[in-house]
Design an enzyme around this catalytic site. Structure first.
Site, mmCIF file in Angstrom:
data_model
loop_
_atom_site.group_PDB
_atom_site.id
_atom_site.type_symbol
_atom_site.label_atom_id
_atom_site.label_comp_id
_atom_site.label_asym_id
_atom_site.label_seq_id
_atom_site.Cartn_x
_atom_site.Cartn_y
_atom_site.Cartn_z
ATOM 1 N N GLU A 10 40.708 42.526 45.661
ATOM 2 C CA GLU A 10 41.573 41.589 45.357
ATOM 3 C C GLU A 10 41.977 42.163 43.952
ATOM 4 O OE1 GLU A 10 40.860 37.382 45.161
ATOM 5 O OE2 GLU A 10 43.436 36.801 43.827
ATOM 6 N N ASP A 36 33.819 30.789 51.969
ATOM 7 C CA ASP A 36 34.013 31.311 50.425
ATOM 8 C C ASP A 36 33.008 30.434 49.409
ATOM 9 O OD1 ASP A 36 34.947 32.940 48.914
ATOM 10 O OD2 ASP A 36 36.504 32.168 48.436
ATOM 11 N N GLU A 75 31.987 36.445 45.342
ATOM 12 C CA GLU A 75 32.638 37.149 44.516
ATOM 13 C C GLU A 75 31.716 37.831 43.249
ATOM 14 O OE1 GLU A 75 35.966 34.602 42.098
ATOM 15 O OE2 GLU A 75 36.735 34.070 44.082
ATOM 16 N N LYS A 99 31.566 35.137 51.683
ATOM 17 C CA LYS A 99 32.096 35.397 50.352
ATOM 18 C C LYS A 99 31.694 35.580 49.564
ATOM 19 C CE LYS A 99 36.393 36.214 49.227
ATOM 20 N NZ LYS A 99 36.649 35.468 48.109
ATOM 21 N N ASP A 121 37.752 29.171 48.291
ATOM 22 C CA ASP A 121 37.773 28.258 47.608
ATOM 23 C C ASP A 121 39.220 28.425 46.966
ATOM 24 O OD1 ASP A 121 38.442 31.259 46.322
ATOM 25 O OD2 ASP A 121 36.348 30.401 44.174
ATOM 26 N N SER A 122 39.827 28.869 47.014
ATOM 27 C CA SER A 122 41.075 27.972 46.710
ATOM 28 C C SER A 122 41.452 26.969 47.386
ATOM 29 C CB SER A 122 42.012 29.636 46.697
ATOM 30 O OG SER A 122 42.054 30.082 48.309
HETATM 31 O O1 KIV Z 1 39.785 31.633 47.793
HETATM 32 C C1 KIV Z 1 40.613 32.526 47.855
HETATM 33 O O2 KIV Z 1 41.619 31.951 48.823
HETATM 34 C C2 KIV Z 1 40.487 33.980 48.133
HETATM 35 C C3 KIV Z 1 41.012 34.866 47.945
HETATM 36 C C4 KIV Z 1 40.562 36.478 48.878
HETATM 37 C C5 KIV Z 1 43.186 34.723 48.706
HETATM 38 O O3 KIV Z 1 39.446 34.016 47.785
#
Ligand code: KIV
Length: 282
Positions: free
Chosen positions: A189, A90, A122, A120, A51-52
């Site tokens: 992280e 993500d 968070e 993934k 999500d970056s």
């Molecule tokens: O969104 C992202 O790039 C991440 C990282 C762990 C690099 O979550």
């Protein structure tokens, strides 16, 4: 499984085997086809449709508004570019905002539409039920602990986590909670090496570090940070292995100059008329 060329897709079992053999795996972010293809050709084991993307591609100040729909579309391109990597979607804020059912729906969308092998998420201590619901739906889920950029509301909030023994104990407890809930891997992280060591020793699943020291089983960074292709200064844990931003800018300057000075287009850039027509152009 060999790095470099993989004749088939890398699976979770392959990553588990690498861990068991004490070998490390490499993960990078990717949001497009050519980056994904280059990563696969280079032997990267796993790609993260991070999500970056919201900050790196879209220029937002944080990742909180990265759109789910765009991530899935670009995820499809990543999968086309890298059919053999272990691909992780993500889950952006948008996927988690409206409750567990929508989160499960979003996780499945990453898998069915973008061909992801896992998602993934968070997660804070209280979010084990989301991990459990996604896992129950048959989707491999990676719990992201430590610094969680989606929870950071101002630039000075991007700080290393778990830097004393009490917070390491909390981190280890969260790690165990997420694995019990069904997480197949963890991502840590911005935590000290001591913290990741404690987590790696406490759980049996592979642990991916993003600025989390050498104990982790695999490592991930944002590709553009590693390539030196960003406007912002990368975090201290990023190995900056190229300066492609400078190379790109220099090429673009040359392009502008060549057009302004008439160097471009040169004869080799111009289509010739058909031979017979060239005698009577019009
Ligand atoms: O969104 C992202 O790039 C991440 C990282 C762990 C690099 O979550």
């Amino acid at each position: 499984m060999e790095t470099g060329e993989s004749p088939r897709r890398i699976t979770l079992d392959d990553l588990r085997r690498l861990k068991a053999a004490g070998r490390k795996f490499a993960m990078l972010t990717a949001y497009d086809f050519p980056t994904a293809a280059a990563a696969q050709a280079a032997g990267v084991h796993s790609l993260l449709i991070g999500d970056s993307m919201g900050t790196v591609l879209l220029g937002h100040p944080d990742t909180r508004s990265t759109p789910l729909g765009l991530m899935v579309i670009l995820g499809e391109a990543v999968r086309r570019g890298a059919p053999h990597v272990y691909l992780v979607g993500d889950m952006p804020c948008e996927a988690l905002r409206t409750g567990t059912d929508f989160a499960v729906h979003a996780a499945k969308r990453f898998c069915t539409r973008a061909g992801c092998d896992a998602v993934k998420v968070e997660v804070g201590s209280e979010q084990a039920p989301v991990v459990a619901a996604i896992a129950r739906a048959g989707v491999q889920v990676i719990a992201h602990l430590g610094l969680r950029p989606q929870s950071v509301v101002s630039a000075d909030g991007f700080k290393a986590q778990a830097r004393d023994s009490q917070s390491i104990c909390h981190l280890v407890a969260d790690a165990r909670r997420m694995v019990d809930a069904g997480a197949v891997m963890l991502l840590l992280e911005a935590v000290p090496g001591e913290a990741s060591r404690a987590v790696v020793d406490a759980v049996s699943v592979p642990v991916i570090g993003c600025g989390a020291g050498p104990a982790c089983d695999g490592h991930v960074v944002v590709t553009q940070d590693m390539l030196g292709w960003r406007t912002m200064k990368p975090p201290r844990f990023v190995p900056v292995l190229a300066e492609i931003g400078t190379t790109i800018e220099a090429a673009m300057r040359r392009y502008v100059r060549d057009i302004e000075t008439g160097v471009y287009p040169a004869p080799q850039h111009v289509y010739p008329m058909r031979k017979e027509a060239a005698e009577r152009p019009y």
